[in-house]
Motif scaffolding. Sequence first.
Motif, PDB file in Angstrom:
ATOM      1  N   TYR A  96       2.776  35.970  -6.843  1.00 55.86           N
ATOM      2  CA  TYR A  96       2.110  34.766  -6.601  1.00 55.86           C
ATOM      3  C   TYR A  96       0.395  35.480  -6.669  1.00 55.86           C
ATOM      4  CZ  TYR A  96      -0.469  33.208  -2.030  1.00 55.86           C
ATOM      5  OH  TYR A  96      -0.732  32.617  -0.796  1.00 55.86           O
ATOM      6  N   ALA A 344       7.622  36.298   3.020  1.00 54.79           N
ATOM      7  CA  ALA A 344       7.363  34.237   3.483  1.00 54.79           C
ATOM      8  C   ALA A 344       6.293  34.192   4.165  1.00 54.79           C
ATOM      9  CB  ALA A 344       9.041  33.591   3.084  1.00 54.79           C
ATOM     10  N   PRO A 372       3.635  20.456   2.642  1.00 55.17           N
ATOM     11  CA  PRO A 372       4.664  21.419   1.897  1.00 55.17           C
ATOM     12  C   PRO A 372       4.578  22.518   2.218  1.00 55.17           C
ATOM     13  CG  PRO A 372       3.661  20.259   0.032  1.00 55.17           C
ATOM     14  CD  PRO A 372       3.538  19.397   1.310  1.00 55.17           C
ATOM     15  N   ALA A 376       6.691  24.911   4.705  1.00 56.15           N
ATOM     16  CA  ALA A 376       7.679  26.025   4.365  1.00 56.15           C
ATOM     17  C   ALA A 376       7.328  26.734   5.739  1.00 56.15           C
ATOM     18  CB  ALA A 376       6.531  26.458   3.558  1.00 56.15           C
ATOM     19  N   THR A 380      10.018  28.531   7.715  1.00 53.84           N
ATOM     20  CA  THR A 380       9.523  30.856   8.019  1.00 53.84           C
ATOM     21  C   THR A 380      10.220  30.955   9.842  1.00 53.84           C
ATOM     22  OG1 THR A 380       8.520  30.711   5.992  1.00 53.84           O
ATOM     23  CG2 THR A 380       8.373  32.606   7.165  1.00 53.84           C
ATOM     24  N   PHE A 453       3.115  27.877  -4.619  1.00 55.78           N
ATOM     25  CA  PHE A 453       3.692  27.589  -3.939  1.00 55.78           C
ATOM     26  C   PHE A 453       5.513  27.554  -4.670  1.00 55.78           C
ATOM     27  CE2 PHE A 453       0.454  25.326  -2.805  1.00 55.78           C
ATOM     28  CZ  PHE A 453       0.721  24.475  -1.527  1.00 55.78           C
ATOM     29  N   ALA A 454       5.959  28.370  -5.817  1.00 63.06           N
ATOM     30  CA  ALA A 454       7.318  28.147  -6.053  1.00 63.06           C
ATOM     31  C   ALA A 454       6.894  29.676  -5.636  1.00 63.06           C
ATOM     32  CB  ALA A 454       6.962  28.076  -8.206  1.00 63.06           C
ATOM     33  N   THR A 456       6.350  31.651  -2.792  1.00 58.15           N
ATOM     34  CA  THR A 456       7.071  30.947  -1.490  1.00 58.15           C
ATOM     35  C   THR A 456       8.298  30.759  -1.256  1.00 58.15           C
ATOM     36  OG1 THR A 456       4.492  31.067  -1.824  1.00 58.15           O
ATOM     37  CG2 THR A 456       6.029  30.580   0.746  1.00 58.15           C
ATOM     38  N   ALA A 457       8.431  29.515  -2.406  1.00 54.37           N
ATOM     39  CA  ALA A 457       9.572  29.041  -2.059  1.00 54.37           C
ATOM     40  C   ALA A 457      10.930  29.521  -2.666  1.00 54.37           C
ATOM     41  CB  ALA A 457       9.589  27.409  -3.015  1.00 54.37           C
ATOM     42  N   THR A 458      10.719  30.214  -3.285  1.00 55.48           N
ATOM     43  CA  THR A 458      11.709  31.183  -3.880  1.00 55.48           C
ATOM     44  C   THR A 458      12.095  32.457  -2.627  1.00 55.48           C
ATOM     45  OG1 THR A 458      10.758  31.759  -6.133  1.00 55.48           O
ATOM     46  CG2 THR A 458      12.505  33.469  -5.402  1.00 55.48           C
ATOM     47  N   LEU A 460      11.741  31.914   0.479  1.00 54.52           N
ATOM     48  CA  LEU A 460      12.576  30.456   1.486  1.00 54.52           C
ATOM     49  C   LEU A 460      14.090  30.357   0.777  1.00 54.52           C
ATOM     50  CD1 LEU A 460       9.987  27.944   2.439  1.00 54.52           C
ATOM     51  CD2 LEU A 460      10.622  30.135   3.935  1.00 54.52           C
ATOM     52  N   LEU A 461      14.127  30.177  -0.331  1.00 56.74           N
ATOM     53  CA  LEU A 461      15.723  30.062  -1.150  1.00 56.74           C
ATOM     54  C   LEU A 461      16.219  31.829  -1.130  1.00 56.74           C
ATOM     55  CD1 LEU A 461      14.977  27.662  -4.253  1.00 56.74           C
ATOM     56  CD2 LEU A 461      15.477  27.113  -2.608  1.00 56.74           C
TER      57      LEU A 461
END
Length: 500
Positions: A96, A344, A372, A376, A380, A453-454, A456-458, A460-461
Amino acid sequence: MHHWIIAPVVLPAILAPLIVLGMRGNLTLQRLAGLSGTIALAVISGGLLVAATHTPAESYHVGNWPAPFGIVLMIDRLSALMLTLTAALALVVQAYAIATGWDAKGRHFHALFLFQLMGLNGAFLTADAFNLFVFFEVLLIASYGLMIHAAGKDRLRAGIQYIAFNLIASTLFLFALGTVYAVTGTLNMADLALKVAALPEGDAALIRVAAILMLSVFAIKGALVPLQFWLPGTYANAPGPVAALFAIMTKVGAYAIIRTTTLIFPPDAAPIGTLITDLMLPAALVTLVVGAIGTLGATTLPRLAAFAAIASMGTLFTALATFTPQATTAALYYLIHSTLAAAAIFLISDLVTARRGSAALTAQAPIAQQGPLAAAFFATAIALAGMPPLSGFLGKLLILDATRDNAPLIWTTLLVTSFLMILGLARAGSTLFWKSHATEGTPPHHAPQPMAFAATATLLLALAALTAMAGPVTDWLATTAQQLHDPAAYIAANRMGEDP
């Protein structure tokens, strides 16, 4: 495992100076070296986690000096878990920082980042109380530099406050270590476990003083009331990726309390008894209340994230204060969840602030990539507040189930504070993303930053995976908790004195 045990400390300790000495003028090389080092740490930590799952605790005697005289590192299920969680979070945060250009705003970001990982990994691996102090100082010195990265008046002021509080903690820690050594003649944790249990009645008062001093130090690290004042200003003013990495920093205090209370000061044994846990429970509940109210009343998004982190530490310490294997299992599950969720929210806060040009929780015109970001933030917020279906809900259920003996007080506090956090997060979300549609103005252009964004999405995943795999994860953590509450194997491995 043997020599791999020391790798999480040695690797960043070698790589960070090389970056300072040989790559200071080349950001691309710094990024390549820093990211490669973090990936290597993640792979090594994952390997140690797999090995610790299938083998008993194992020691590494640095320089072949036998315990309790030499430096001893220990790997067991808990330390391997913390190493893996740290490395995984660090990899996401570093990606990030590169994607958003935060690492380019100061000359030594990647070197400081690796020194920070060295201190964290050393704190999780050390089996000696004095070396725990040493690694605390290493990670704190690095965190000072990261905290004031890119400077600014507010950040410098918060950094000075952060330094002042941690210098107090360091001084208290030295007093505690001096008292412990004067009474027992050792600072090796396994040796302390045996000697503290066998202390004569005349030394009980001194060791109780030392235990309370150590609890105070770990409470400062873990932002436990009334020693949490440093956290909101520090985390709210730190650069976004730095604040996200700091999500694991407060867990060092929780880890230290888990390690010392299960090994050296168990509540069911003399001379400490239930003193530590009796003090911890009311402080944890007040911490939870302070965090929830702070979330409800926050005026900026970073401060909301900081108070949410405080509330999560209150929840974690509430479980730890119960001090049963079941409660420890719940605490460890919540520790993983809260680290990912706190990181996150700090990254989302940074993305939103960069696009709005302001961190204030006031209605403004829509921002770039608002859809998006709103999704997110919503996910969160669900995780932080402990709402279904994400892991925060499961973590709080585990804690509620483990604290039945003190149900009225703990359950009421957890449920009421969860409701307050729902209100605070809902208010912030509606102000940022819903009311903006009623505000005139055109969204300013901002680069999409897909890698940010990827990253941050990681996170959340990972929260979703923690929810989906809750059964196997809690089974693994239950075995870990049993190992912690029966430390005979840890003590035996520490004192073996085998060649590394």
